[in-house]
Design an enzyme around this catalytic site. Structure first.
Site, PDB file in Angstrom:
ATOM      1  CG  HIS A 191     -95.909   7.553  75.516  1.00 10.23           C
ATOM      2  ND1 HIS A 191     -96.742   6.305  75.152  1.00 10.23           N
ATOM      3  CD2 HIS A 191     -96.347   8.056  76.341  1.00 10.23           C
ATOM      4  CE1 HIS A 191     -97.617   7.239  75.505  1.00 10.23           C
ATOM      5  NE2 HIS A 191     -97.618   8.015  76.323  1.00 10.23           N
ATOM      6  CG  ASP A 233     -92.030   9.745  71.205  1.00 10.86           C
ATOM      7  OD1 ASP A 233     -92.666  10.918  70.325  1.00 10.86           O
ATOM      8  OD2 ASP A 233     -92.594   8.968  71.824  1.00 10.86           O
ATOM      9  CD  GLN A 268     -95.648  15.521  76.055  1.00 11.79           C
ATOM     10  OE1 GLN A 268     -95.403  16.815  76.434  1.00 11.79           O
ATOM     11  NE2 GLN A 268     -96.108  14.766  76.448  1.00 11.79           N
ATOM     12  CE  LYS A 270     -99.015  13.315  73.950  1.00 11.37           C
ATOM     13  NZ  LYS A 270     -99.349  13.288  74.685  1.00 11.37           N
ATOM     14  CB  CYS A 328     -97.803   5.658  79.056  1.00 13.76           C
ATOM     15  SG  CYS A 328     -99.687   6.662  78.454  1.00 13.76           S
TER      16      CYS A 328
HETATM   17  N1  PMP Z   1     -94.662   9.439  73.185  1.00  9.50           N
HETATM   18  C1  PMP Z   1     -94.209  10.780  74.269  1.00  9.50           C
HETATM   19  C2  PMP Z   1     -93.206  11.181  74.495  1.00  9.50           C
HETATM   20  C3  PMP Z   1     -95.948  10.663  74.576  1.00  9.50           C
HETATM   21  O1  PMP Z   1     -96.437  11.567  75.727  1.00  9.50           O
HETATM   22  C4  PMP Z   1     -96.943  10.595  74.525  1.00  9.50           C
HETATM   23  C5  PMP Z   1     -98.241  11.262  74.634  1.00  9.50           C
HETATM   24  N2  PMP Z   1     -98.518  11.129  76.271  1.00  9.50           N
HETATM   25  C6  PMP Z   1     -96.865   9.503  73.074  1.00  9.50           C
HETATM   26  C7  PMP Z   1     -96.024   8.870  72.905  1.00  9.50           C
HETATM   27  C8  PMP Z   1     -98.277   9.517  72.366  1.00  9.50           C
HETATM   28  O2  PMP Z   1     -98.537   9.583  72.016  1.00  9.50           O
HETATM   29  P1  PMP Z   1    -100.129   9.718  71.381  1.00  9.50           P
HETATM   30  O3  PMP Z   1    -101.116   8.884  72.645  1.00  9.50           O
HETATM   31  O4  PMP Z   1    -100.813  10.895  70.643  1.00  9.50           O
HETATM   32  O5  PMP Z   1    -100.236   8.944  70.571  1.00  9.50           O
END
Ligand code: PMP
Length: 393
Positions: free
Chosen positions: A110, A187, A190, A213, A351
């Site tokens: 991401h 990270d 997910q 999430k 993203c």
């Molecule tokens: N890492 C991953 C794998 C994600 O899916 C996301 C959110 N789509 C993020 C980081 C960023 O999370 P946040 O926008 O809640 O900071």
């Protein structure tokens, strides 16, 4: 939320990878705190401040237990995954990164696990290296050895891909990294909501995730770090609470985790997150995973049978994400029609532009599952996709 209608149809919410809907106990807990308990933590000795502080610190313990950290002081509250990675990248960079040092990430990250490291590399003259994935959406783990050398300072990878659903072999990555004395950041944005995490068993050095999430509120997230790092790393923000003694000549910092929590923290968010973790725990993560896996397999099977659907992410180790395109139909057009049928899916790059670049596409349609989704909702999605095809062909 889930009982609402859109365009006269019951909402089918398949955008859980972006954010999840909140269980009533979480909503009630936040409302109740605002209504009857609100007071700023740490700062007062009055009744409500002390009670709020206690609940906040209990929330930290709930997070600790949820990810099986050794100590609650290893849990730092942030505003989310993005701020956790940015904070760590700054702090780790200040302390450990010199010109020419290297950081390894993966091709499927991401943006929030790419850009902070690039910013660090620009600041410090260090180098970002990338572990690729193959066309099935599986990391080419055999190539990791060739990327590691004596300038590698950190490996940062996602546990589960938000675009492909791939569950990455983080245990292997952590073992390989540690053989070379390299710390690893996971990270888990997910993954915490789908798979039980035990940071001690995994032996990761850092792990990050977002509250929203995992059925908790927005604006709250977690940076887990093994205790030894928290004593070595400098704070990434300065301000109230994180200090010991402040004079105009010099300031000394307090102990972790508060050393990393400058200012008034989102204590109501933390307490709401703890409530969400309790909800997930009492529902049972293994049952949630089983349910979601059954839906994923069913959806994958249904979509595979449609010759105009191209699915991305063919890993056998996969979770909760169906990413696809419909032949000759732009994902925005398809997404708009699917939306008109009351189904919330996400369209675009999610993203993760490098993933799109890998496949030579500009985006996909993504359906992402949560604990409350049903087989009927997958049928609705498949029906909507067929309708899109009929409209365009
Ligand atoms: N890492 C991953 C794998 C994600 O899916 C996301 C959110 N789509 C993020 C980081 C960023 O999370 P946040 O926008 O809640 O900071």
């Amino acid at each position: 939320m889930l009982k609402q209608e859109v365009y006269g149809r019951p909402l089918v919410y398949l955008d859980n990878g972006a954010t999840t809907q909140k269980p009533l106990p979480v909503i009630e807990c936040i409302r109740n705190f605002h209504s009857f308990k609100n007071s700023s933590i740490h700062r007062g000795i009055h009744f409500y401040s002390e009670r709020a502080t206690e609940e906040f610190e209990n929330a930290r313990k709930t997070v600790q237990q949820f990810i099986h950290a050794e100590k609650s002081s290893e849990i730092i509250f942030t505003s989310g995954t993005t701020s956790s990675v940015n904070g760590l990248a700054w702090s780790f960079g200040e302390r450990f990164i010199r010109p020419g040092d290297e950081i390894i990430i993966s091709e499927m990250e991401h943006h929030s696990n790419i850009v902070p490291w690039q910013m660090l590399c620009e600041r410090k003259g260090s180098v970002l290296k990338v572990l690729p994935f193959n066309d099935d959406g599986i990391l080419e783990i055999d190539r990791l050895d060739a990327l590691i050398n004596n300038r590698t300072r950190l490996i940062s990878v996602m546990h589960i891909s938000n675009t492909l659903g791939t569950i990455n072999p983080i245990r292997t990555i952590i073992e390989k990294a540690h053989e070379n004395d390299i710390p690893v950041l996971i990270d888990a944005a997910q993954s915490v909501q789908h798979i039980a995490i035990d940071v001690q068993q995994l032996d990761c050095d850092f792990l990050v995730f977002s509250g929203h999430k995992i059925y908790g509120p927005t604006g709250i997230g977690v940076l887990y770090a093994k205790e030894k790092w928290l004593h070595e790393l400098p704070p990434f923000q300065g301000g109230g609470e994180m200090v010991d003694v402040v004079t105009f000549q010099k300031t000394t910092y307090t102990e972790p985790p508060v050393k990393f929590e400058a200012g008034t923290p989102n204590y109501i968010g933390a307490i709401g997150l703890a409530e969400a973790l309790k909800y997930v725990t009492s529902t049972g993560l293994s049952g949630i995973l089983q349910h979601e896996n059954a839906l994923l397999d069913y959806g994958f099977q249904q979509l595979s049978q449609l010759d105009f659907v191209k699915l991305y992410g063919q890993a056998s180790d996969k979770s909760s994400i169906l990413s696809f395109n419909l032949r000759d139909i732009h994902y925005y057009d398809a997404g708009m029609i699917i939306d008109k049928m009351g189904i919330a899916v996400r369209t675009g790059t999610h993203c993760a532009q490098p993933v799109m670049q890998h496949y030579g596409i500009s985006g996909t349609i993504r359906a992402s599952l949560g604990m409350y989704n049903t087989k009927e909702e997958i049928d609705n999605l498949v029906g909507a996709i067929k309708k899109v095809r009929d409209m365009f062909v």
